[in-house]
Write a protein that holds these residues in place. Structure first.
Motif, PDB file in Angstrom:
ATOM      1  N   ARG A  95       0.878  -1.204   0.007  1.00 22.43           N
ATOM      2  CA  ARG A  95      -0.025  -0.186   0.106  1.00 22.43           C
ATOM      3  C   ARG A  95       0.832   1.213   0.155  1.00 22.43           C
ATOM      4  NH1 ARG A  95      -4.648   1.618   4.231  1.00 22.43           N
ATOM      5  NH2 ARG A  95      -4.646   3.537   4.066  1.00 22.43           N
ATOM      6  N   LEU A  96       0.132   2.229  -0.552  1.00 20.98           N
ATOM      7  CA  LEU A  96       1.290   3.640  -0.676  1.00 20.98           C
ATOM      8  C   LEU A  96       0.883   4.195   0.837  1.00 20.98           C
ATOM      9  CD1 LEU A  96       2.666   5.594  -2.522  1.00 20.98           C
ATOM     10  CD2 LEU A  96       0.373   6.636  -3.049  1.00 20.98           C
ATOM     11  N   ASN A  97       2.080   4.075   1.458  1.00 20.35           N
ATOM     12  CA  ASN A  97       2.004   4.619   3.054  1.00 20.35           C
ATOM     13  C   ASN A  97       2.495   6.110   3.147  1.00 20.35           C
ATOM     14  OD1 ASN A  97       1.341   2.019   4.246  1.00 20.35           O
ATOM     15  ND2 ASN A  97       3.407   1.335   3.876  1.00 20.35           N
ATOM     16  N   ILE A  98       1.962   6.822   3.986  1.00 20.04           N
ATOM     17  CA  ILE A  98       2.283   8.322   3.964  1.00 20.04           C
ATOM     18  C   ILE A  98       2.257   8.574   5.473  1.00 20.04           C
ATOM     19  CG2 ILE A  98       0.975   8.866   1.711  1.00 20.04           C
ATOM     20  CD1 ILE A  98      -1.236  10.124   3.536  1.00 20.04           C
ATOM     21  N   ASP A  99       3.275   9.621   5.629  1.00 19.54           N
ATOM     22  CA  ASP A  99       3.505  10.447   6.903  1.00 19.54           C
ATOM     23  C   ASP A  99       2.897  11.999   6.630  1.00 19.54           C
ATOM     24  OD1 ASP A  99       4.001   8.056   8.123  1.00 19.54           O
ATOM     25  OD2 ASP A  99       6.586   8.649   7.707  1.00 19.54           O
ATOM     26  N   VAL A 100       2.252  12.506   7.502  1.00 24.44           N
ATOM     27  CA  VAL A 100       1.680  13.732   7.369  1.00 24.44           C
ATOM     28  C   VAL A 100       1.970  14.507   8.768  1.00 24.44           C
ATOM     29  CG1 VAL A 100      -0.214  15.620   6.850  1.00 24.44           C
ATOM     30  CG2 VAL A 100      -0.122  13.247   5.811  1.00 24.44           C
ATOM     31  N   THR A 101       2.792  15.642   8.633  1.00 26.73           N
ATOM     32  CA  THR A 101       3.159  16.772   9.583  1.00 26.73           C
ATOM     33  C   THR A 101       2.714  17.980   9.333  1.00 26.73           C
ATOM     34  OG1 THR A 101       5.337  16.907   8.768  1.00 26.73           O
ATOM     35  CG2 THR A 101       5.081  15.119  10.362  1.00 26.73           C
ATOM     36  N   GLU A 102       2.339  18.671  10.458  1.00 22.84           N
ATOM     37  CA  GLU A 102       1.571  20.099  10.073  1.00 22.84           C
ATOM     38  C   GLU A 102       2.627  21.130  11.194  1.00 22.84           C
ATOM     39  OE1 GLU A 102      -2.623  22.486  10.620  1.00 22.84           O
ATOM     40  OE2 GLU A 102      -2.398  20.498  11.467  1.00 22.84           O
ATOM     41  N   THR A 103       2.829  22.222  10.392  1.00 20.79           N
ATOM     42  CA  THR A 103       3.201  23.306  11.283  1.00 20.79           C
ATOM     43  C   THR A 103       2.280  24.484  11.082  1.00 20.79           C
ATOM     44  OG1 THR A 103       4.558  24.567   9.424  1.00 20.79           O
ATOM     45  CG2 THR A 103       5.854  22.734  11.107  1.00 20.79           C
ATOM     46  N   GLU A 104       2.485  25.750  11.491  1.00 20.88           N
ATOM     47  CA  GLU A 104       1.599  26.831  11.440  1.00 20.88           C
ATOM     48  C   GLU A 104       1.340  27.073  10.051  1.00 20.88           C
ATOM     49  OE1 GLU A 104       0.184  29.281  13.837  1.00 20.88           O
ATOM     50  OE2 GLU A 104       0.669  28.081  15.607  1.00 20.88           O
ATOM     51  N   GLN A 105       2.559  27.025   9.170  1.00 25.28           N
ATOM     52  CA  GLN A 105       2.741  27.513   7.907  1.00 25.28           C
ATOM     53  C   GLN A 105       2.381  26.440   6.832  1.00 25.28           C
ATOM     54  OE1 GLN A 105       5.379  27.922   9.994  1.00 25.28           O
ATOM     55  NE2 GLN A 105       4.667  29.677  10.701  1.00 25.28           N
ATOM     56  N   CYS A 112      11.333  13.684  -5.122  1.00 21.88           N
ATOM     57  CA  CYS A 112      11.463  12.113  -4.844  1.00 21.88           C
ATOM     58  C   CYS A 112      12.872  11.718  -4.840  1.00 21.88           C
ATOM     59  CB  CYS A 112      10.826  11.377  -6.020  1.00 21.88           C
ATOM     60  SG  CYS A 112      10.348   9.717  -5.930  1.00 21.88           S
ATOM     61  N   ALA A 113      13.343  11.119  -3.867  1.00 22.70           N
ATOM     62  CA  ALA A 113      14.676  10.437  -3.908  1.00 22.70           C
ATOM     63  C   ALA A 113      14.729   9.496  -2.886  1.00 22.70           C
ATOM     64  CB  ALA A 113      15.522  11.507  -3.185  1.00 22.70           C
ATOM     65  N   ASP A 114      15.381   8.300  -3.396  1.00 25.48           N
ATOM     66  CA  ASP A 114      15.672   7.013  -2.701  1.00 25.48           C
ATOM     67  C   ASP A 114      14.298   6.494  -1.887  1.00 25.48           C
ATOM     68  OD1 ASP A 114      18.440   7.325  -2.545  1.00 25.48           O
ATOM     69  OD2 ASP A 114      18.325   8.595  -0.738  1.00 25.48           O
ATOM     70  N   GLY A 115      13.297   6.286  -2.967  1.00 26.17           N
ATOM     71  CA  GLY A 115      12.049   5.747  -2.818  1.00 26.17           C
ATOM     72  C   GLY A 115      11.191   6.396  -1.757  1.00 26.17           C
ATOM     73  N   VAL A 116      11.381   7.627  -1.640  1.00 28.24           N
ATOM     74  CA  VAL A 116      10.424   8.582  -0.738  1.00 28.24           C
ATOM     75  C   VAL A 116      10.005   9.847  -1.615  1.00 28.24           C
ATOM     76  CG1 VAL A 116      10.363   9.851   1.371  1.00 28.24           C
ATOM     77  CG2 VAL A 116      11.532   7.607   1.406  1.00 28.24           C
ATOM     78  N   LEU A 117       8.980   9.990  -1.668  1.00 27.61           N
ATOM     79  CA  LEU A 117       8.288  11.337  -2.292  1.00 27.61           C
ATOM     80  C   LEU A 117       7.916  12.113  -1.041  1.00 27.61           C
ATOM     81  CD1 LEU A 117       7.028  12.765  -4.579  1.00 27.61           C
ATOM     82  CD2 LEU A 117       4.820  11.571  -3.844  1.00 27.61           C
ATOM     83  N   GLU A 118       8.551  13.489  -1.150  1.00 26.99           N
ATOM     84  CA  GLU A 118       8.145  14.517  -0.103  1.00 26.99           C
ATOM     85  C   GLU A 118       7.780  15.668  -0.721  1.00 26.99           C
ATOM     86  OE1 GLU A 118      12.175  15.335   1.579  1.00 26.99           O
ATOM     87  OE2 GLU A 118      12.598  13.284   2.178  1.00 26.99           O
ATOM     88  N   LEU A 119       6.603  15.993   0.029  1.00 25.80           N
ATOM     89  CA  LEU A 119       5.956  17.171  -0.294  1.00 25.80           C
ATOM     90  C   LEU A 119       5.863  18.358   0.457  1.00 25.80           C
ATOM     91  CD1 LEU A 119       2.580  15.528  -1.572  1.00 25.80           C
ATOM     92  CD2 LEU A 119       4.290  15.891  -2.893  1.00 25.80           C
ATOM     93  N   SER A 120       5.881  19.520   0.101  1.00 23.86           N
ATOM     94  CA  SER A 120       5.925  20.713   1.108  1.00 23.86           C
ATOM     95  C   SER A 120       4.819  21.385   0.621  1.00 23.86           C
ATOM     96  CB  SER A 120       7.105  21.486   0.986  1.00 23.86           C
ATOM     97  OG  SER A 120       7.143  22.691   1.710  1.00 23.86           O
ATOM     98  N   LEU A 121       3.607  21.440   1.591  1.00 32.28           N
ATOM     99  CA  LEU A 121       2.384  22.091   1.154  1.00 32.28           C
ATOM    100  C   LEU A 121       2.073  23.186   1.846  1.00 32.28           C
ATOM    101  CD1 LEU A 121       0.462  18.619   0.610  1.00 32.28           C
ATOM    102  CD2 LEU A 121       1.683  19.813  -0.921  1.00 32.28           C
ATOM    103  N   PRO A 122       2.309  24.486   1.634  1.00 31.08           N
ATOM    104  CA  PRO A 122       2.002  25.609   2.322  1.00 31.08           C
ATOM    105  C   PRO A 122       0.574  25.944   2.297  1.00 31.08           C
ATOM    106  CG  PRO A 122       3.701  26.190   0.433  1.00 31.08           C
ATOM    107  CD  PRO A 122       3.051  24.940   0.405  1.00 31.08           C
TER     108      PRO A 122
END
Length: 150
Positions: A44-54, A126-136
């Protein structure tokens, strides 16, 4: 003295009843049975989501996927990740093909966040099998946009 062993089957006498004829098939249909039978299922496509104020930060596992095969779209506060994978395994002994397996599939993950996303300022890498998104975060939402993977 000869030793005659007979295998005991406690359900042997019961299988003569028509209503119990498919009892072996019943146990073979459990989800765990397919995992133990040697069939390899795509994870399955596993994700981690974190949140800051921005902003929100999302990390998704996409092992073996090329960045050309990944599509990320944002529509308001809804993020969609689509990964299309093609895999071929071939085992040879000399020039004779003993086994060839192919897989082609699409994994999708769609989730909503608490705030609308500023799609113009969002980035994907995307690097080393990990997709990283920065979502303001953004106060107002707008139409769906597709992110370029770097």
């Amino acid at each position: 003295m000869a030793n005659h062993l007979t295998r005991f089957n406690p359900f042997g006498d019961l299988t003569g009843f028509e209503s119990l004829r498919g009892i072996d098939d019943f146990f073979n249909r459990f989800p765990l049975a397919s995992a133990l039978s040697g069939r390899v299922e795509e994870p399955r496509l596993n994700i981690d989501v974190t949140e800051t104020e921005q902003a929100y930060a999302v990390k998704a596992e996409v092992p073996g996927a090329r960045k050309e095969d990944i599509r990320v779209s944002i529509e308001g506060n809804v993020v969609s990740i689509r990964v299309e994978k093609t895999r071929e395994n071939e085992e040879k002994e000399g020039e004779t093909v003993l086994r060839r397996e192919r897989y082609h599939g699409v994994q999708m993950r769609r989730f909503s966040l608490g705030h609308d996303i500023d799609a113009a300022a969002a980035t994907a890498r995307c690097a080393d099998g990990v997709l990283e998104l920065s979502l303001p975060k953004k106060a107002n939402g707008q139409g769906a946009q597709q992110l370029a993977i770097q």
